[in-house]
Design an enzyme around this catalytic site. Structure first.
Site, PDB file in Angstrom:
ATOM      1  N   CYS A  19       0.817  -1.213   0.000  1.00 54.57           N
ATOM      2  CA  CYS A  19       0.000   0.000   0.000  1.00 54.57           C
ATOM      3  C   CYS A  19       0.853   1.265   0.000  1.00 54.57           C
ATOM      4  O   CYS A  19       1.941   1.297   0.558  1.00 54.57           O
ATOM      5  CB  CYS A  19      -0.867   0.033   1.248  1.00 54.57           C
ATOM      6  SG  CYS A  19      -1.835  -1.443   1.476  1.00 54.57           S
ATOM      7  N   ARG A  59       5.060  -0.199  -6.179  1.00 53.07           N
ATOM      8  CA  ARG A  59       4.977  -0.994  -4.947  1.00 53.07           C
ATOM      9  C   ARG A  59       3.960  -2.131  -5.085  1.00 53.07           C
ATOM     10  O   ARG A  59       3.942  -3.030  -4.267  1.00 53.07           O
ATOM     11  CB  ARG A  59       4.558  -0.086  -3.780  1.00 53.07           C
ATOM     12  CG  ARG A  59       5.574   0.987  -3.469  1.00 53.07           C
ATOM     13  CD  ARG A  59       4.974   2.039  -2.552  1.00 53.07           C
ATOM     14  NE  ARG A  59       4.713   1.506  -1.235  1.00 53.07           N
ATOM     15  CZ  ARG A  59       5.378   1.841  -0.147  1.00 53.07           C
ATOM     16  NH1 ARG A  59       6.371   2.691  -0.219  1.00 53.07           N
ATOM     17  NH2 ARG A  59       5.067   1.333   1.018  1.00 53.07           N
ATOM     18  N   TRP A 107      -3.107  -2.711  -1.377  1.00 53.98           N
ATOM     19  CA  TRP A 107      -2.741  -4.085  -1.706  1.00 53.98           C
ATOM     20  C   TRP A 107      -3.469  -4.935  -0.675  1.00 53.98           C
ATOM     21  O   TRP A 107      -3.146  -4.886   0.515  1.00 53.98           O
ATOM     22  CB  TRP A 107      -1.219  -4.225  -1.618  1.00 53.98           C
ATOM     23  CG  TRP A 107      -0.697  -5.553  -2.027  1.00 53.98           C
ATOM     24  CD1 TRP A 107      -0.481  -5.994  -3.301  1.00 53.98           C
ATOM     25  CD2 TRP A 107      -0.281  -6.615  -1.162  1.00 53.98           C
ATOM     26  NE1 TRP A 107       0.024  -7.266  -3.274  1.00 53.98           N
ATOM     27  CE2 TRP A 107       0.158  -7.683  -1.985  1.00 53.98           C
ATOM     28  CE3 TRP A 107      -0.251  -6.790   0.214  1.00 53.98           C
ATOM     29  CZ2 TRP A 107       0.633  -8.885  -1.468  1.00 53.98           C
ATOM     30  CZ3 TRP A 107       0.217  -7.989   0.731  1.00 53.98           C
ATOM     31  CH2 TRP A 107       0.653  -9.015  -0.115  1.00 53.98           C
ATOM     32  N   ASN A 117      -1.816   2.321   5.964  1.00 53.88           N
ATOM     33  CA  ASN A 117      -0.934   1.196   5.607  1.00 53.88           C
ATOM     34  C   ASN A 117      -0.680   0.393   6.877  1.00 53.88           C
ATOM     35  O   ASN A 117      -0.502   0.979   7.940  1.00 53.88           O
ATOM     36  CB  ASN A 117       0.431   1.683   5.110  1.00 53.88           C
ATOM     37  CG  ASN A 117       0.368   2.232   3.709  1.00 53.88           C
ATOM     38  OD1 ASN A 117      -0.688   2.252   3.089  1.00 53.88           O
ATOM     39  ND2 ASN A 117       1.507   2.691   3.211  1.00 53.88           N
ATOM     40  N   GLY A 118      -0.586  -0.931   6.740  1.00 56.62           N
ATOM     41  CA  GLY A 118      -0.318  -1.761   7.923  1.00 56.62           C
ATOM     42  C   GLY A 118      -1.514  -2.650   8.222  1.00 56.62           C
ATOM     43  O   GLY A 118      -2.411  -2.809   7.390  1.00 56.62           O
ATOM     44  N   GLU A 129      17.157 -18.533  -6.622  1.00 57.15           N
ATOM     45  CA  GLU A 129      16.802 -17.194  -7.087  1.00 57.15           C
ATOM     46  C   GLU A 129      16.261 -17.244  -8.521  1.00 57.15           C
ATOM     47  O   GLU A 129      15.300 -16.553  -8.863  1.00 57.15           O
ATOM     48  CB  GLU A 129      18.040 -16.271  -6.976  1.00 57.15           C
ATOM     49  CG  GLU A 129      17.905 -14.886  -7.591  1.00 57.15           C
ATOM     50  CD  GLU A 129      16.782 -14.025  -7.010  1.00 57.15           C
ATOM     51  OE1 GLU A 129      16.141 -14.423  -6.027  1.00 57.15           O
ATOM     52  OE2 GLU A 129      16.540 -12.950  -7.584  1.00 57.15           O
ATOM     53  N   LYS A 150      12.581 -15.934  -9.651  1.00 59.50           N
ATOM     54  CA  LYS A 150      12.356 -14.946 -10.713  1.00 59.50           C
ATOM     55  C   LYS A 150      11.330 -15.464 -11.705  1.00 59.50           C
ATOM     56  O   LYS A 150      10.415 -14.750 -12.089  1.00 59.50           O
ATOM     57  CB  LYS A 150      13.650 -14.621 -11.477  1.00 59.50           C
ATOM     58  CG  LYS A 150      14.671 -13.773 -10.768  1.00 59.50           C
ATOM     59  CD  LYS A 150      14.297 -12.313 -10.594  1.00 59.50           C
ATOM     60  CE  LYS A 150      13.551 -12.082  -9.310  1.00 59.50           C
ATOM     61  NZ  LYS A 150      14.255 -11.890  -8.089  1.00 59.50           N
ATOM     62  N   GLU A 172       7.737 -15.661 -10.108  1.00 59.85           N
ATOM     63  CA  GLU A 172       7.039 -14.431  -9.722  1.00 59.85           C
ATOM     64  C   GLU A 172       6.609 -13.578 -10.902  1.00 59.85           C
ATOM     65  O   GLU A 172       5.600 -12.891 -10.813  1.00 59.85           O
ATOM     66  CB  GLU A 172       7.787 -13.628  -8.652  1.00 59.85           C
ATOM     67  CG  GLU A 172       9.070 -12.983  -9.047  1.00 59.85           C
ATOM     68  CD  GLU A 172       9.732 -12.237  -7.890  1.00 59.85           C
ATOM     69  OE1 GLU A 172       9.063 -11.845  -6.927  1.00 59.85           O
ATOM     70  OE2 GLU A 172      10.945 -12.042  -7.955  1.00 59.85           O
ATOM     71  N   HIS A 214      16.984 -38.048  -4.421  1.00 60.60           N
ATOM     72  CA  HIS A 214      16.254 -38.417  -3.201  1.00 60.60           C
ATOM     73  C   HIS A 214      14.764 -38.087  -3.306  1.00 60.60           C
ATOM     74  O   HIS A 214      14.074 -38.050  -2.296  1.00 60.60           O
ATOM     75  CB  HIS A 214      16.879 -37.722  -1.988  1.00 60.60           C
ATOM     76  CG  HIS A 214      18.298 -38.122  -1.768  1.00 60.60           C
ATOM     77  ND1 HIS A 214      18.647 -39.359  -1.279  1.00 60.60           N
ATOM     78  CD2 HIS A 214      19.458 -37.470  -2.016  1.00 60.60           C
ATOM     79  CE1 HIS A 214      19.971 -39.447  -1.218  1.00 60.60           C
ATOM     80  NE2 HIS A 214      20.478 -38.309  -1.661  1.00 60.60           N
ATOM     81  N   LYS A 228       6.180  -4.454  -4.054  1.00 58.60           N
ATOM     82  CA  LYS A 228       7.620  -4.200  -4.024  1.00 58.60           C
ATOM     83  C   LYS A 228       8.156  -4.253  -2.608  1.00 58.60           C
ATOM     84  O   LYS A 228       9.224  -4.776  -2.343  1.00 58.60           O
ATOM     85  CB  LYS A 228       7.917  -2.842  -4.665  1.00 58.60           C
ATOM     86  CG  LYS A 228       9.394  -2.489  -4.722  1.00 58.60           C
ATOM     87  CD  LYS A 228      10.141  -3.444  -5.637  1.00 58.60           C
ATOM     88  CE  LYS A 228      11.641  -3.272  -5.565  1.00 58.60           C
ATOM     89  NZ  LYS A 228      12.338  -4.449  -6.116  1.00 58.60           N
TER      90      LYS A 228
HETATM   91  O1  M6R Z   1      13.037  -5.221   0.393  1.00 59.49           O
HETATM   92  P1  M6R Z   1      13.506  -6.605   0.762  1.00 59.49           P
HETATM   93  O2  M6R Z   1      14.798  -6.966   0.128  1.00 59.49           O
HETATM   94  O3  M6R Z   1      13.523  -6.840   2.232  1.00 59.49           O
HETATM   95  O4  M6R Z   1      12.387  -7.562   0.141  1.00 59.49           O
HETATM   96  C1  M6R Z   1      12.416  -8.941   0.362  1.00 59.49           C
HETATM   97  C2  M6R Z   1      11.463  -9.643  -0.570  1.00 59.49           C
HETATM   98  O5  M6R Z   1      10.153  -9.203  -0.364  1.00 59.49           O
HETATM   99  C3  M6R Z   1      11.828  -9.433  -2.038  1.00 59.49           C
HETATM  100  O6  M6R Z   1      13.130  -9.832  -2.315  1.00 59.49           O
HETATM  101  C4  M6R Z   1      10.858 -10.231  -2.944  1.00 59.49           C
HETATM  102  O7  M6R Z   1      11.045 -11.601  -2.773  1.00 59.49           O
HETATM  103  C5  M6R Z   1      11.043  -9.836  -4.402  1.00 59.49           C
HETATM  104  N1  M6R Z   1       9.761  -9.823  -5.054  1.00 59.49           N
HETATM  105  C6  M6R Z   1      11.924 -10.760  -5.155  1.00 59.49           C
HETATM  106  O8  M6R Z   1      12.017 -10.453  -6.498  1.00 59.49           O
END
Ligand code: M6R
Length: 610
Positions: free
Chosen positions: A2, A27, A75, A101-102, A483, A487, A490, A506, A605
């Protein structure tokens, strides 16, 4: 996640707020709304979906000449994305509006008691209780009512409040969720993120935890939540707004992938001296005795930052010989972690605002550990809570899928490991010098990789319709596989799983058939042969293998179905190079599938709620 913006001045509030919300789009959000005070009446516009829907609404139904208002991008957490659930939320008679927010954790209890007292709720959100609570305490003094309401609230919040009877002010407050006040001439701003107001002012005050502010056109007063006045100093934001534009690339993510060579230069810039192997991390905040006392390192982070931490484990254990554990911040915070004054906790975060990471840091500090932050966003909450810092200097990262921040986190950890290894005497000076030399060449190696992305795009074209993907890696490149899988899932919504290649037999090997493509990261020299054996195991079961390998490993062409070659470099630096083709692969797949690369569905974000 948010976003909040508030404005009071002499410009058209609708416009200032709408533009601010657009700058917060990165965000991630699912609905948005704006409330302005227009000649003693609150005018409210809310809609689901993209901001262009809200723009239509504002242009057609809610033209306004007001110069005071608040806005929000939501969000969804409590209640589905809908116009009713979008913020701002009003009280029974719409005399006031709140953007929040929160998460209000005790909202059900508060809601029931407010409903029993006759309040009528219009949404399913936790946030709406704030509007009714403030209404219930309002006796003509809005700040007083806000403080009384907040005293009843449990949870996290950043709020901004607009009241019909107070055309000279906005009231805002925060607990845990970030909030800033932007100072202009004859106008002032409130925002959850500096980016929202950067085109208007760069002078800001970071509202501290458990504080509130009364924001008028020509002055701002700060208080604690008991109403005691506070002195607050402003800071000047020196980021380059151009960095927040797309600069000719079709997406922020692609631009950020191409920025990576420069990011590495920035991360190491001014911090190394090749001739004598010196490393300078001036904000580290750790003394020699702190470093010698450290018996264990615990790394806490979320998402991509967590995978960066996993690479850090390999680096530090290998170079410094201190045992390192990596923990997901969301797990660490609740499992009564065993840390003490001899433990160094390292929190890694791009945004510095991730709720779970912040909570993990607080937990670690309560237990007496020293906490080091490896952070991108300057002045973020994390930077203010840790004992020491290593800034990664990646610049603003807008794409929700993190790319350049990951590379910068890895680079910063190489510097950290070299420094700790030097101090603890585990590294030879020549090794440090050689590694610095190699780090400095790394940007050119990435440039070389980025100069010809066509083969990766061709592979993306071939595999864009895959339903599942398996990523395999070993050793320091096992986190690279994790990672790469993150990627892909997501941004392309393809299910992707990562395994340590040696673990495949395994269990996951049962999945292998011609419909499960496998991406194998075969860039570590020390376990190259082992990885090749794993590739053969896949092929023996009709699986298709794409291998990421170093140029010098020519024989991989005889083993894998497809090869993505990366320039050779020392093994400890391979995670920095190996991830680049994986980022590009995920990007091309998502783009070819016609998806919203920069703002993937359901993602935000900056994850400022639990
Ligand atoms: O701002 P941060 O690095 O703490 O965020 C952590 C994760 O939320 C962030 O890396 C998230 O997994 C991304 N969408 C990855 O691309």
């Amino acid at each position: 996640m948010c976003g909040i913006i508030g404005y009071i001045g002499d410009k058209p509030a609708n416009q200032v707020i709408f533009e601010g919300l657009m700058r917060l789009e990165y965000r991630g959000y699912d609905s948005a709304g704006i409330a302005v005070l227009d000649q003693g009446k609150i005018v409210l516009a809310k809609d689901v979906g993209k901001l262009r829907n809200l723009r239509e609404l504002l242009l057609t139904n809610f033209p306004s000449i007001s110069s005071q208002g608040i806005g929000h991008t939501r969000w969804a957490t409590h209640g589905r994305p809908s116009t009713f659930n979008a913020h701002p939320h009003g009280d029974c008679m719409a005399t006031l509006m709140v953007a929040h927010n929160g998460i209000i954790e005790n909202y059900m209890k508060l809601k029931h008691s407010l409903q029993s007292a006759g309040h009528i709720f219009k949404s399913e959100t936790d946030s709406e209780v704030l509007a009714h609570l403030i209404e219930s305490h309002y006796k003509g003094n809005i700040e007083d009512a806000v403080l009384k309401a907040l005293a009843q609230v449990e949870g996290a919040y950043a709020i901004v409040v607009l009241h019909r009877d107070h055309s000279d002010r906005l009231v805002c407050a925060r607990k845990e969720s970030p909030l800033i006040v932007g100072l202009g001439k004859g106008e002032n701003f409130i925002a959850s993120d500096v980016t929202a107001i950067m085109q208007h002012t760069r002078r800001v005050v970071f509202i501290e935890n458990l504080e509130c502010a009364i924001v008028k056109r020509d002055r701002v007063d700060f208080f604690d939540l008991a109403g005691k006045p506070l002195e607050r100093k402003s800071s000047l934001i020196d980021w380059n707004p151009i960095a927040a534009e797309k600069g000719g690339f079709s997406h922020f993510m692609l631009k950020e992938i191409y920025e990576q060579p420069q990011v590495i230069r920035n991360t190491i810039g001014g911090r190394t001296q090749e001739e004598d192997g010196k490393i300078f991390l001036t904000e580290l905040g750790l003394t020699g005795p702190d470093i010698f006392r450290t018996q264990r390192i615990v790394m806490v982070a979320c998402g991509t930052a967590y995978y960066a931490a996993c690479v850090g484990k390999y680096l530090i254990e290998q170079l410094v010989r201190i045992p390192v554990e990596c923990d997901l911040a969301s797990e660490f915070r609740y499992r009564q972690p065993v840390v003490d004054r001899n433990t160094l906790v390292v929190a890694i975060s791009q945004s510095g605002e991730t709720a779970d990471t912040l909570a993990a840091v607080r937990e670690a500090k309560l237990r007496g550990a020293k906490v080091l932050g490896i952070v991108n966003a300057k002045e973020s909450t994390l930077t203010r809570e840790v004992d020491g810092l290593v800034y990664i200097h990646a610049g603003p990262e807008i794409g929700v899928a993190s790319t350049k921040a990951y590379i910068a986190m890895l680079t910063a950890q190489v510097l950290l490991a070299l420094l700790l290894g030097k101090i603890r005497g585990t590294l030879k000076p020549e090794f440090v010098q050689e590694t610095i030399r190699e780090l400095k060449i790394l940007p050119q190696r990435i440039e070389q990789l980025l100069s010809n992305t066509a083969p990766i795009r061709a592979l993306a074209e071939k595999f864009k319709d895959a339903r599942h993907f398996l990523f395999l890696g070993r050793g320091i490149n096992f986190p690279t596989a994790m990672e790469g899988a993150l990627k892909l899932k997501e941004i392309s919504y393809i299910h992707a799983e990562a395994y340590a290649a040696g673990e495949m037999k395994h269990g996951p090997i049962a999945l292998i058939d011609k419909d499960l493509p496998v991406m194998a990261i075969a860039t570590n020299q020390s376990v190259y042969d082992k990885l090749v054996s794993n590739i053969k195991e896949v092929q023996a079961r009709s699986g298709t293998v794409i291998a990421v390998a170093c140029e010098s490993n020519c024989d991989i062409k005889n083993v894998a179905d497809y090869v993505i070659a990366i320039p050779d470099c020392p093994e400890i630096l391979t995670p920095i190079l190996s991830v680049v083709p994986l980022q590009l692969f995920a990007y091309f797949v998502a783009d070819l599938r016609g998806l919203d690369v920069d703002q993937p569905r359901n993602l935000a974000k900056s994850v400022t709620v639990e």
